[in-house]
Design a protein around this motif. Structure first.
Motif, PDB file in Angstrom:
ATOM      1  N   LEU B  39       3.958  -5.476  -7.752  1.00  0.00           N
ATOM      2  CA  LEU B  39       5.025  -4.608  -7.237  1.00  0.00           C
ATOM      3  C   LEU B  39       5.058  -3.282  -8.004  1.00  0.00           C
ATOM      4  O   LEU B  39       5.202  -2.214  -7.412  1.00  0.00           O
ATOM      5  CB  LEU B  39       6.387  -5.320  -7.342  1.00  0.00           C
ATOM      6  CG  LEU B  39       7.588  -4.564  -6.754  1.00  0.00           C
ATOM      7  CD1 LEU B  39       7.368  -4.259  -5.275  1.00  0.00           C
ATOM      8  CD2 LEU B  39       8.867  -5.347  -6.938  1.00  0.00           C
ATOM      9  N   ASN B  40       4.861  -3.364  -9.343  1.00  0.00           N
ATOM     10  CA  ASN B  40       4.824  -2.140 -10.145  1.00  0.00           C
ATOM     11  C   ASN B  40       3.644  -1.266  -9.741  1.00  0.00           C
ATOM     12  O   ASN B  40       3.779  -0.051  -9.627  1.00  0.00           O
ATOM     13  CB  ASN B  40       4.727  -2.472 -11.630  1.00  0.00           C
ATOM     14  CG  ASN B  40       6.011  -3.133 -12.128  1.00  0.00           C
ATOM     15  OD1 ASN B  40       7.097  -2.830 -11.619  1.00  0.00           O
ATOM     16  ND2 ASN B  40       5.876  -4.034 -13.079  1.00  0.00           N
ATOM     17  N   ARG B  45       1.465   3.444  -7.386  1.00  0.00           N
ATOM     18  CA  ARG B  45       0.435   4.002  -6.508  1.00  0.00           C
ATOM     19  C   ARG B  45       1.063   4.737  -5.329  1.00  0.00           C
ATOM     20  O   ARG B  45       0.454   5.626  -4.734  1.00  0.00           O
ATOM     21  CB  ARG B  45      -0.430   2.837  -6.003  1.00  0.00           C
ATOM     22  CG  ARG B  45      -1.724   3.252  -5.343  1.00  0.00           C
ATOM     23  CD  ARG B  45      -2.398   2.050  -4.663  1.00  0.00           C
ATOM     24  NE  ARG B  45      -2.614   0.925  -5.556  1.00  0.00           N
ATOM     25  CZ  ARG B  45      -2.178  -0.305  -5.324  1.00  0.00           C
ATOM     26  NH1 ARG B  45      -1.455  -0.574  -4.250  1.00  0.00           N
ATOM     27  NH2 ARG B  45      -2.440  -1.282  -6.155  1.00  0.00           N
ATOM     28  N   GLY B  46       2.266   4.288  -4.991  1.00  0.00           N
ATOM     29  CA  GLY B  46       2.923   4.879  -3.826  1.00  0.00           C
ATOM     30  C   GLY B  46       2.375   4.375  -2.522  1.00  0.00           C
ATOM     31  O   GLY B  46       2.552   4.999  -1.479  1.00  0.00           O
ATOM     32  N   ALA B  47       1.675   3.249  -2.574  1.00  0.00           N
ATOM     33  CA  ALA B  47       1.094   2.715  -1.329  1.00  0.00           C
ATOM     34  C   ALA B  47       0.985   1.204  -1.415  1.00  0.00           C
ATOM     35  O   ALA B  47       0.632   0.656  -2.469  1.00  0.00           O
ATOM     36  CB  ALA B  47      -0.283   3.319  -1.072  1.00  0.00           C
ATOM     37  N   ALA B  83       6.588  -1.444   4.075  1.00  0.00           N
ATOM     38  CA  ALA B  83       6.230  -0.363   3.152  1.00  0.00           C
ATOM     39  C   ALA B  83       7.379   0.635   3.053  1.00  0.00           C
ATOM     40  O   ALA B  83       7.717   1.116   1.959  1.00  0.00           O
ATOM     41  CB  ALA B  83       4.948   0.330   3.619  1.00  0.00           C
ATOM     42  N   ARG B  84       7.979   0.925   4.192  1.00  0.00           N
ATOM     43  CA  ARG B  84       9.083   1.888   4.198  1.00  0.00           C
ATOM     44  C   ARG B  84      10.234   1.355   3.332  1.00  0.00           C
ATOM     45  O   ARG B  84      10.842   2.094   2.574  1.00  0.00           O
ATOM     46  CB  ARG B  84       9.554   2.135   5.639  1.00  0.00           C
ATOM     47  CG  ARG B  84      10.334   3.445   5.798  1.00  0.00           C
ATOM     48  CD  ARG B  84      10.944   3.586   7.178  1.00  0.00           C
ATOM     49  NE  ARG B  84       9.983   3.303   8.254  1.00  0.00           N
ATOM     50  CZ  ARG B  84      10.353   2.918   9.477  1.00  0.00           C
ATOM     51  NH1 ARG B  84      11.613   2.773   9.780  1.00  0.00           N
ATOM     52  NH2 ARG B  84       9.428   2.695  10.397  1.00  0.00           N
ATOM     53  N   GLU B  85      10.468   0.057   3.428  1.00  0.00           N
ATOM     54  CA  GLU B  85      11.529  -0.571   2.646  1.00  0.00           C
ATOM     55  C   GLU B  85      11.255  -0.432   1.145  1.00  0.00           C
ATOM     56  O   GLU B  85      12.166  -0.285   0.343  1.00  0.00           O
ATOM     57  CB  GLU B  85      11.614  -2.057   3.025  1.00  0.00           C
ATOM     58  CG  GLU B  85      12.972  -2.691   2.798  1.00  0.00           C
ATOM     59  CD  GLU B  85      14.033  -2.133   3.759  1.00  0.00           C
ATOM     60  OE1 GLU B  85      15.175  -2.038   3.324  1.00  0.00           O
ATOM     61  OE2 GLU B  85      13.681  -1.777   4.932  1.00  0.00           O
ATOM     62  N   SER B  90       2.180   2.780   3.850  1.00  0.00           N
ATOM     63  CA  SER B  90       1.450   1.579   4.267  1.00  0.00           C
ATOM     64  C   SER B  90      -0.028   1.940   4.400  1.00  0.00           C
ATOM     65  O   SER B  90      -0.378   2.851   5.132  1.00  0.00           O
ATOM     66  CB  SER B  90       2.007   1.091   5.610  1.00  0.00           C
ATOM     67  OG  SER B  90       1.040   0.342   6.299  1.00  0.00           O
ATOM     68  N   ARG B  91      -0.859   1.250   3.633  1.00  0.00           N
ATOM     69  CA  ARG B  91      -2.280   1.595   3.643  1.00  0.00           C
ATOM     70  C   ARG B  91      -3.105   0.393   4.108  1.00  0.00           C
ATOM     71  O   ARG B  91      -3.183  -0.622   3.416  1.00  0.00           O
ATOM     72  CB  ARG B  91      -2.726   2.037   2.252  1.00  0.00           C
ATOM     73  CG  ARG B  91      -4.109   2.673   2.256  1.00  0.00           C
ATOM     74  CD  ARG B  91      -4.498   3.125   0.864  1.00  0.00           C
ATOM     75  NE  ARG B  91      -3.697   4.234   0.384  1.00  0.00           N
ATOM     76  CZ  ARG B  91      -3.683   4.637  -0.891  1.00  0.00           C
ATOM     77  NH1 ARG B  91      -4.429   4.024  -1.782  1.00  0.00           N
ATOM     78  NH2 ARG B  91      -2.949   5.662  -1.253  1.00  0.00           N
TER      79      ARG B  91
END
Lengths: 250, 523
Positions: B39-40, B45-47, B83-85, B90-91
């Protein structure tokens, strides 16, 4: 035995033979000499159909006459007969490397003539003994010297019981010390009355063994006659030049 | 079904070299699981990287028909929302379906989302989310056929033999079909859902068990109008996402989003948009995690007794590999020899046709040729059994290569050999058979042996036409029971054990021919 009339052979635009007439009688030894490129080997190869010719005809006694431009079907039929009656010995021997000496000689009698293996082997042994190789039956060709290979090739041609044997420069690929053994075998054959057509540069052989010598130049026979006439007292200037060149050669 | 329906296009199977590489990677990178929680990493990473196989196609993950750059499908939309949550992007990462979990293990993605059902074996090795979809299966049959529901399949087949039911390889439909079907059912695995549907339409199999949602999607396509649903939906199970063990925080975050999507009705909206909202989906809301986790209970490594238990099936499939090889290769060599001789000695028109044949066969992949033989020929009225199609496909494919090898071998024989044979009165045919070909054979033994070993490994491609050979068996076992490394090593070992003798035999044969040629060498 052999009647060649008006034979024309072209390689593209180049005319290798331009209307050759040649007669070889039974029991005769015809020797073809000429400078390289004169077409003597080509003439020989036209006789047993290894070359396709564009004009004229070749007739072998006992077979249909082969005409230039005949359909492939007719050509194969005629050649099937011709090649059984005409043997050939090549400059490069062309023995079958994957077969023993004995098998090289028995291959065609068994598979072309349908001879039994035992009979073919008996005859092969006799022929190989005659050319002096009775002890090398199980060898592979590559284990023999050039002279020995060429003698096997002669035995292989003789095994078919040919009416005529064509020799295409049989000693040109051999070292000088080996040419003698091959020419010796050929001389014996000639004495036994075998009809032969020989393309060669071996003038001594021609002088001693030939019945008729044919001189080729520029795609045709320019002079023919017994060796005494052609070799000792040539009519043509070209023949004289050729003989001089051959005499100078090692 | 756990994997979505696929396109009819060929899908590359795992080649042996890739498979060994994968084993190495798995061994090297497998143990790097004990990272800090993913999760970290995801936030840093932002993705959120998620893995799926696009070939699964609609309605799971696929390219938008209007805009091929846009990824759609209910799983893609679900991941978009999750991903938005998490406030990240989302990759999507593409991987072959049966390699997704090993890929996850290697750290290639954070989560795998592609119609994977929950199984105890997987739960021991990976961390599962709560279910996001309840799957059911639908039996599909030819409308004019004798089967109308599963009950028909439990009765003997007229004319003897067993009912042939097609399923997607490695999917839950396989186990479901095996459980539902009795002794009268033979379950046949296909590389893609639509492949199985084609085979059912062609009459090569009697029925196919398909994901309910996907089958509704595909039955509308014009090529499947002869097919229809038989009986009520069968089976029931959950699709879950899988993560690496230790990533509980990421898993919990995903679970929380799934719950909120269910509660808000958003999940229903998405599923309805794809026409896959079935009554069974109501179960998703009622699901409660019954145990903390199963992960680690039996350790990472497969129980050795498991390997022992499945060794017979590996050996049987190895037998299929051998059968395919030894049946097809002699045909390929024979055909290749005829083609090579034809190209060199036949009249020009025939030689040209043969040349075109060689170019056509060499220019198209083996897999495509197998597809043509097995899936397309039935359209022309020629239905080949899978084994026959496999043998024919391999023989045809390799005949083109053998032809070229033989052509080179034949051309290496000096012209004087043919002339000598002809001047002895031999016909061309006799000269070829007695003089030319025997010499050419000696020249071509090394490249032909090479090709035999290549063909031997290429038999794995036959899995696309439902033949269970060694690679496919490995794939099935590793997917169903885990043990990518253990089953993989066993399969690789079997390949080696089978191909080494080939090399030895070829060397011995060559040595024997050479010895034969120098026989009588001692003077």
């Amino acid at each position: 035995m052999i009647t060649v009339r008006g034979l024309v052979k072209r390689h593209g635009d180049l005319e290798v033979l331009n209307g050759v007439d040649l007669d070889v009688k039974r029991g005769e030894v015809a020797v073809l000499i000429g400078p390289s490129g004169s077409g003597k080997s080509t003439l020989l190869r036209c006789i047993n159909g290894l070359e396709v010719f564009q004009g004229g005809s070749v007739a072998i006694e006992g077979a249909e006459r082969l005409e230039a431009g005949c359909p492939e079907r007719v050509r194969s039929r005629v050649l099937a007969t011709v090649r059984r009656r005409v043997g050939m010995v090549f400059q490069a021997f062309n023995l079958f490397p994957h077969r023993s000496v004995l098998e090289n000689v028995t291959e065609a009698p068994i598979h072309v003539l349908g001879m039994s293996k035992a009979e073919a082997e008996d005859r092969a042994r006799a022929l190989l003994a005659r050319v002096g190789l009775g002890e090398k039956l199980d060898r592979r060709p590559r284990q023999l010297s050039g002279g020995q290979q060429q003698r096997v090739a002669i035995a292989r041609a003789l095994a078919m019981g040919p009416e005529v044997v064509l020799f295409d420069e049989p000693t040109s690929a051999l070292d000088p010390e080996m040419t003698g053994e091959v020419l010796g075998v050929m001389t014996d054959l000639a004495r036994d009355g075998q009809t032969m057509v020989v393309v060669t540069h071996a003038m001594r052989f021609a002088r001693q063994v030939a019945t008729t010598v044919h001189v080729l130049g520029q795609g045709n026979i320019i002079e023919s006659g017994p060796p005494s006439a052609v070799l000792d007292d040539p009519r043509e200037e070209a023949t004289r030049k050729l003989l001089k060149a051959e005499a100078a050669a090692p | 079904m756990e994997h979505g329906p696929r396109d009819d296009s060929a899908r590359p199977r795992l080649s042996t070299s890739r498979f060994v590489l994968l084993l190495l990677l798995a061994v090297l990178f497998g143990p790097i699981n004990a990272f800090a929680d993913a999760l970290n990493d995801v936030r840093g990473r932002g993705a959120l990287r998620w893995g799926a196989d696009e070939e699964g196609g609609a309605p799971f993950v696929f390219r938008d028909r209007e805009d091929p750059n846009r990824l759609v499908g209910f799983e893609a939309e679900l991941m978009e929302r999750i991903a938005r949550e998490l406030n990240v992007e989302s990759r999507f990462d593409q991987a072959q379906w049966d390699q997704l979990l090993p890929y996850l293990e290697r750290g290639g993605v954070d989560v795998v989302v592609n119609g994977y059902e929950w199984t105890a074996q997987r739960a021991r090795r990976y961390l599962a989310t709560r279910p996001y979809f309840a799957y059911q299966f639908q039996l599909l049959v030819r409308r004019d056929g004798p089967v109308h529901c599963w009950a028909d399949l439990r009765m003997p087949k007229s004319g003897g033999g067993r009912w042939r039911v097609g399923v997607l390889i490695g999917s839950a439909s396989l186990t479901t079909a095996e459980q539902l079907g009795g002794p009268a059912v033979e379950v046949i695995t296909f590389p893609g859902a639509t492949d199985a549907m084609l085979a059912a339409r062609n009459g090569q199999i009697d029925a196919t068990l398909q994901d309910l949602a996907a089958s509704q999607y595909y039955l509308n396509r014009p090529e499947f109008t002869e097919l229809g649903a038989a009986g009520p939906p069968e089976g029931l199970g959950y699709y879950v996402m899988y993560l690496r063990p230790g990533d509980e925080k990421l898993r919990d975050a995903i679970d929380a989003t799934i719950v909120s999507l269910i509660d808000s009705g958003e999940l229903k909206t998405i599923y309805q948009r794809y026409g896959i909202w079935t009554p069974a989906q109501e179960l998703l809301a009622k699901y409660q995690r019954r145990e903390a986790t199963l992960v680690g209970q039996e350790g990472r490594w497969l129980d050795p007794s498991m390997l022992a238990r499945f060794l017979p099936s590996l050996l049987t499939s190895a037998g299929m590999t051998v059968l395919l090889s030894v049946a097809s290769f002699p045909l390929a060599v024979l055909l290749g020899l005829v083609i090579a001789i034809g190209r060199l000695h036949a009249p020009r028109p025939i030689a040209m046709v043969l040349g075109a044949y060689v170019e056509l066969i060499r220019g198209t992949p083996l897999m495509f040729q197998l597809f043509v033989l097995f899936y397309l020929l039935p359209e022309l009225g020629l239905v080949l059994p899978a084994l026959a199609a496999g043998i024919a496909g391999l023989a045809i494919n390799y005949s083109a290569y053998e032809a070229e090898i033989y052509r080179a071998g034949l051309q290496a024989i000096p012209d004087g050999q043919m002339e000598a044979a002809l001047s002895l009165g031999m016909s061309r045919r006799l000269a070829l058979g007695r003089v030319i070909v025997p010499q050419a054979v000696r020249i071509v033994i090394p490249p032909v042996t090479n090709d035999f070993i290549a063909l031997f490994k290429d038999t794995s491609v036959c899995s696309v036409i439902t033949l269970t050979e060694l690679t496919k068996q490995y794939s099935i076992l590793a997917n169903t029971y885990g043990g990518v490394i253990e089953f993989g090593l066993a399969a690789a070992l079997l390949y080696m054990v089978m191909s080494l003798p080939l090399s030895w035999f070829s060397r011995w044969f060559e040595a024997r021919l050479n010895a034969e040629e120098s026989a009588g060498g001692a003077s």
